[in-house]
Scaffold this active site. Structure first.
Site, PDB file in Angstrom:
ATOM      1  CE  LYS A   1     -15.649  56.304  15.144  1.00  8.81           C
ATOM      2  NZ  LYS A   1     -16.201  54.965  15.634  1.00  8.81           N
TER       3      LYS A   1
ATOM      4  CE1 TYR B   1     -10.491  53.481  15.946  1.00  8.30           C
ATOM      5  CE2 TYR B   1     -10.016  53.643  13.356  1.00  8.30           C
ATOM      6  CZ  TYR B   1     -11.061  53.897  14.676  1.00  8.30           C
ATOM      7  OH  TYR B   1     -12.278  54.815  14.686  1.00  8.30           O
TER       8      TYR B   1
ATOM      9  NE  ARG C   1     -14.256  57.137  25.770  1.00 10.11           N
ATOM     10  CZ  ARG C   1     -13.846  56.034  24.785  1.00 10.11           C
ATOM     11  NH1 ARG C   1     -13.424  56.611  23.714  1.00 10.11           N
ATOM     12  NH2 ARG C   1     -14.133  54.952  25.068  1.00 10.11           N
TER      13      ARG C   1
ATOM     14  CB  THR D   1     -18.373  51.515  22.316  1.00  7.04           C
ATOM     15  OG1 THR D   1     -17.167  51.990  23.166  1.00  7.04           O
ATOM     16  CG2 THR D   1     -17.935  50.755  20.881  1.00  7.04           C
TER      17      THR D   1
ATOM     18  NE  ARG E   1     -19.741  56.679  19.967  1.00 10.02           N
ATOM     19  CZ  ARG E   1     -18.592  56.086  20.641  1.00 10.02           C
ATOM     20  NH1 ARG E   1     -18.702  55.480  21.696  1.00 10.02           N
ATOM     21  NH2 ARG E   1     -17.574  56.011  19.708  1.00 10.02           N
TER      22      ARG E   1
ATOM     23  CG  ASN F   1     -19.114  54.133  17.269  1.00 15.48           C
ATOM     24  OD1 ASN F   1     -18.742  54.736  16.213  1.00 15.48           O
ATOM     25  ND2 ASN F   1     -18.668  53.307  18.181  1.00 15.48           N
TER      26      ASN F   1
ATOM     27  CG  HIS G   1     -12.269  58.424  17.738  1.00 16.13           C
ATOM     28  ND1 HIS G   1     -11.974  56.936  18.219  1.00 16.13           N
ATOM     29  CD2 HIS G   1     -11.151  59.115  18.114  1.00 16.13           C
ATOM     30  CE1 HIS G   1     -10.815  56.930  18.826  1.00 16.13           C
ATOM     31  NE2 HIS G   1     -10.136  58.526  18.688  1.00 16.13           N
TER      32      HIS G   1
ATOM     33  CD  GLU H   1      -6.846  58.341  19.400  1.00 15.28           C
ATOM     34  OE1 GLU H   1      -7.007  57.351  19.757  1.00 15.28           O
ATOM     35  OE2 GLU H   1      -7.774  59.381  19.438  1.00 15.28           O
TER      36      GLU H   1
END
Ligand code: ADP
Length: 183
Positions: free
Chosen positions: A10, A50, A119, A125, A136, A156, A159, A170
């Site tokens: 990001k 999104y 993940r 998150t 993160r 964060n 993604h 996606e």
């Protein structure tokens, strides 16, 4: 169980010079980058990326409400509503601001259980809750109270798709089939 997942560094990750660090962690975990590009996304691109169905807005709104409750923040005082869908819409607007403020790096990542492994590498998150050792957790301490005070999305850094089905949607949103390489 070879899967593909979409990973995005990001704008905060790009601006902080963390692209290499994030790529290293993906490679170190034994996952393979099979497509990659840097894009300065438009608002329309992020709005389309999104979801905007009521179910998704409600789920983002509910997550926001839960984090506010945990932190003793009154959503009505802060956001003028306690309706999850309305709050989801507000947070989505912040997300569009955030994701368009600088370039992003998009990657298709492939490997054994790539969705859940990614993940796990990314972490919770909300960075202040993310475990050390995760991207993160190691590089951010952002939290909903701080983000809300500044009327912005949680920053964060990264993604990662949250299911194989979402990953397929996606990946095809950002990459043509011939941009994904076999090696
Ligand atoms: P994840 O990226 O971990 O899958 P979500 O899909 O729930 O998380 O949320 C999408 C993005 O919305 C997050 O990555 C984050 O940037 C932002 N976000 C999530 N929750 C909040 C919140 N409570 N306040 C502000 N922004 C949020």
């Amino acid at each position: 169980m070879i899967e593909r997942t979409l990973v995005i560094v990001k704008p905060d990750g790009v601006k902080r010079g963390l692209v290499g660090e994030i790529i290293s962690r993906i490679e170190r975990a034994g996952l393979k980058i099979v497509a990659m590009k840097m894009v300065k996304a438009t608002r329309e691109q992020i709005e389309g990326f999104y979801p905007s169905d009521e179910g998704w807005l409600r789920s983002v709104g509910n997550k926001t409400l839960t984090s506010y409750k945990e932190m003793g923040i009154d959503p009505r005082a802060e956001l003028g509503t306690d309706d999850p869908v309305e709050i989801g819409r507000i947070v989505k607007g912040w997300l569009v601001d955030y994701m368009t403020e600088a370039p992003i790096v998009l990657m298709v990542v492939e490997g054994n259980h790539a969705v859940s492994v990614m993940r796990k590498l990314v972490g919770h998150t909300l960075p202040y809750k993310a475990e050390p050792g995760t991207i993160r957790g190691d590089f951010s301490a952002d939290s909903p109270d701080l983000a809300n005070r500044e009327r912005r999305s949680i920053r964060n850094l990264v993604h990662a798709s949250d299911s194989p089905e979402e990953a397929r949607r996606e990946i095809s949103y950002w990459f043509r089939d011939d941009e994904i390489l076999e090696y």
